[in-house]
Design a protein around this motif. Sequence first.
Motif, short mmCIF file in Angstrom:
data_model
loop_
_atom_site.label_atom_id
_atom_site.label_comp_id
_atom_site.label_asym_id
_atom_site.label_seq_id
_atom_site.Cartn_x
_atom_site.Cartn_y
_atom_site.Cartn_z
N GLY A 1 -33.70 19.05 83.27
CA GLY A 1 -34.07 20.15 81.67
C GLY A 1 -33.81 21.62 81.49
O GLY A 1 -34.21 22.15 83.30
N PHE A 2 -32.96 22.00 80.59
CA PHE A 2 -32.38 23.32 80.61
C PHE A 2 -33.60 23.90 79.23
O PHE A 2 -33.82 23.42 78.34
CB PHE A 2 -31.42 22.94 79.51
N ASN A 3 -34.09 24.89 79.70
CA ASN A 3 -34.56 25.54 78.80
C ASN A 3 -34.69 27.48 78.38
O ASN A 3 -34.39 27.87 79.00
CB ASN A 3 -37.07 25.69 79.45
N HIS A 4 -33.72 27.31 76.76
CA HIS A 4 -33.29 27.87 77.12
C HIS A 4 -34.15 28.75 75.30
O HIS A 4 -33.95 28.25 74.63
CB HIS A 4 -31.62 27.68 76.35
N LYS B 1 -34.61 34.63 80.43
CA LYS B 1 -34.91 34.52 79.64
C LYS B 1 -35.10 32.57 79.35
O LYS B 1 -35.20 32.10 77.71
CB LYS B 1 -34.48 34.82 78.47
N SER B 2 -34.00 32.41 80.07
CA SER B 2 -34.01 31.19 80.41
C SER B 2 -34.10 30.31 81.52
O SER B 2 -34.23 31.08 82.74
CB SER B 2 -32.36 30.23 79.54
N ARG B 3 -34.21 29.14 81.63
CA ARG B 3 -34.39 28.70 82.56
C ARG B 3 -33.81 27.03 82.95
O ARG B 3 -33.46 26.31 81.85
CB ARG B 3 -36.15 28.48 82.99
N ILE B 4 -33.43 26.21 84.16
CA ILE B 4 -32.65 24.81 84.63
C ILE B 4 -33.87 24.52 85.53
O ILE B 4 -34.60 25.33 86.36
CB ILE B 4 -31.76 24.68 85.21
N ASP B 5 -34.88 23.64 85.00
CA ASP B 5 -35.71 22.95 86.43
C ASP B 5 -34.95 21.99 86.63
O ASP B 5 -34.29 20.57 85.78
CB ASP B 5 -36.80 22.27 85.10
N ILE B 6 -35.27 21.14 87.81
CA ILE B 6 -34.57 20.23 88.89
C ILE B 6 -36.27 19.46 89.28
O ILE B 6 -36.97 19.91 90.15
CB ILE B 6 -33.83 20.75 89.42
N ALA B 7 -36.21 18.16 89.19
CA ALA B 7 -37.21 17.25 89.54
C ALA B 7 -36.56 16.76 90.47
O ALA B 7 -36.13 15.50 90.20
CB ALA B 7 -38.45 17.10 88.78
N ILE B 8 -37.13 16.08 91.49
CA ILE B 8 -36.97 14.50 92.53
C ILE B 8 -38.45 13.85 92.55
O ILE B 8 -39.40 14.22 92.48
CB ILE B 8 -36.61 14.97 93.48
N GLU B 9 -38.38 12.52 92.18
CA GLU B 9 -39.63 11.59 92.68
C GLU B 9 -39.07 10.68 93.12
O GLU B 9 -38.25 10.25 92.82
CB GLU B 9 -39.92 11.30 91.21
#
Lengths: 408, 406
Positions: free
Chosen positions: B391-394, B361-369
């Motif tokens: 980012g945290f998406n809860h 139901k939730s997700r943690i996103d990590i991005a690299i640039e």
Amino acid sequence: MYKQTVNIFLSTFLISVLFFFLGCAEPDGPVGSQVGQNRDGEVMTVEIYADEDTSLAFPPPNTSRSIHLYVGSIDGVTSRALVKFKCPALPFEWSVDSSYVELAYLGGIGETINPTVGVTQLSHIWMELDTIDIDALPDGEELSVFANPSREDSGKVRIYPSVVDWMRMIDSLRSDTTLSDTAIIDSGLTIFLEPGPSNECLVDFCSRSAYDDTTTGGSKPRLFVYITARDSANGELHPDTLEVVASDDLFLLEYDTTAVNDNLTIGSGVSYRTFVRFDCDTIDTTNYHIVVNQATMTIHRKRTVEPWYITRSLIPFTFTGDTVIDFRDTELMKRFNVITAVDTSLNDIGIIVSNVAADWLQGKDANGWLGMLSGTEDINIDRISFHSTSGPVELCPKLTVHYTRFPR
Amino acid sequence: MIRLIIITTLVLAIACITPAWCDSALSSLGYGLPQPAANARSAGMGMVSLGMPDTLGLNLLSPASWSGSATTRFGFGGNFSSMYLEDVFGGDASDQAGLTGIGMAIPIGKDRFVGFTVSPYTRMQYEWEVRSSTDLGASTIGQHGIGGFSQIMAALSTPVWDGVRLGLAVRPIIGKVDRHWREKYDDTAVKSAGVSVSDRFQGIGWALSCQWNQPEAWTVGMSLFGPTSAGIERQTVIFSDGYAQYDQKEEPSERYDLPWDFTIGIGRWIGRHRTGFEAQWQGWDGVEKPAVLTDDFTDALRLGVGWEWAPEYRPLDPLWRIFTFRGGLYTQDHYAVNVTGHQARRIALTGGISIPYYTGKSRIDIAIEIGWMGDKDLDKIAERTIGFTFGFNHSEKWFVGRRKRN
């Protein structure tokens, strides 16, 4: 297991981020400066020549603490001197053979190489700090003309036989019990020194405040009286010399108003102050904010008058030119201590006036008048003259302002 | 979980209060560097988001994308990066950190949401010192700037017909920009001079977005931001030798204008892979530049392509199949040109990963640039960046009635 793995990973990741934040690198130096070459502040320089100036002198008070006695006229200012000797202790019987006054000559400037000074003996009782009205001085007996600076010895004035009369008067006063001791003590022999016929010539003698050391050039005014005295014990006559150091002296100033404005003069105790006006309208304060980085006033020395006391304080104020300035006004006595620099090779004096210029440009002080005071005005008699706006443009007072401006 | 929340809150709090040291010399131009990321998910996909529907995370820039189960969505994120700057004077390094956005959406009906988001629109932070020589002798000139614009979206997201969603938002703009300039002389008899100009802005605009989604096939999204004019409250301080000589607050008649902003994105499912393309145009040419700025504005274009792969996870599969993987590439123009008249451009490679939790139901996103921006000759600076966005998406059943929960 998955949950624990994720939690451990995320915790480690976030803690690493935390340390990263705390240890952020900060750039320094010029890297990137060419991107934003738009300079917010613009440094400008402007030279402003004086618009108006004047020196004001006031009836001088008695100034009896100078080491100098100036006699003569220079730059529109005339100086005269008074020297007083108290009567020496006298023997039982005495007669005066001869007497003279010795003044130590310190030097002089002027247009002639043989300045002259006239000496008049006055029968005048005066106290220290009296206000002397020169025109009210009684006529005295004119004595020998003094003074040739080419002489190697000190100047001497022979005033016999008047010394005799004076000493007899003192002697008789002592036997008069109706006179107070004060009257007797103050009954001094006064020598009045006046300038000779040469104009623009200033002669400098040591005063009673000078160092009494002939090896260094200092020597107080002295009265020498050669007498023949009778010994009260055996009645024999023998010669004796009475040496009296001056008990008091003054030198007085007069000024020629017209001539003074051709010169900017400071010094002479509280008698002289110079005022110069600069028109700062060339600096645009309507469209710009102004910060004065440094403002320097340059003035050019006119005469080499000793000693070299340089201005130590400046007063910004409003002056209409007709207003009589009361120098004791506390508002006007607000002073700025300044830094001065003397370029002896060019006879220029630079005075850093940044605070004052900043006030002008910000409109805090009205119309750009600047007053200069001698740094020694509470103590001594000395004078320095500068070129004014009446002289060549390149020598008139100049204000150089370096400022940074920001658009409004 | 609690520990995670505590650490996250602590990190973000520090990120918000810790001054982010100089991040880019090019941020001195205009109102600062544009910040394009809709969230940490799009940051891993070449900044592509409109053509990539997300039923869990909140797109900070397109409310029409808010769709999914009737749960309250809450998300926030931040980024940090390390930059190497190089110009004719040499090289220097800087680190940057900051909040990338926060948002919340609440379900108010069948597939309908109201919510708000706050995200950066531009960011500025720069600092340098140069030595100079004038009639008054040697001096040091220092410049420093910090601030930027932030945008708020107070939005309604609603389906309008089959497969099509609409987002309507009020878009307040707030901002703060402080610029400092100072010249200090080596000679202590010479007074230093400096100026600080601090601007506070506020304005209000509107935003319109829409999305057409054909499940397991195409998605097309569009967002349009109307021009916004922000009023200014300005404080100017002129100082000399550390003392304020002039300190005045005023509301100048000029305003800071933000341009028309149009973005279109298209995406396509290919098996378990999703690809997308996005183009954004900002009409800065039409903006009246404030007099305090000396840079010129010009239209700016952003182009990006992205990819996402969510491998299907079954029991006993390797753990990595739980994650979602992303990659992308984008290029973005700066809207302000410097003295050379050249428009600096950023080119960046992105990658990312998603980690689900809370039973998906939730997700943690990590991005690299990894990015490059500017040219030493054409732009007077070349910047190389490596950065991370998270980012945290809860989602929670907050504000949902008990009957609906059950």
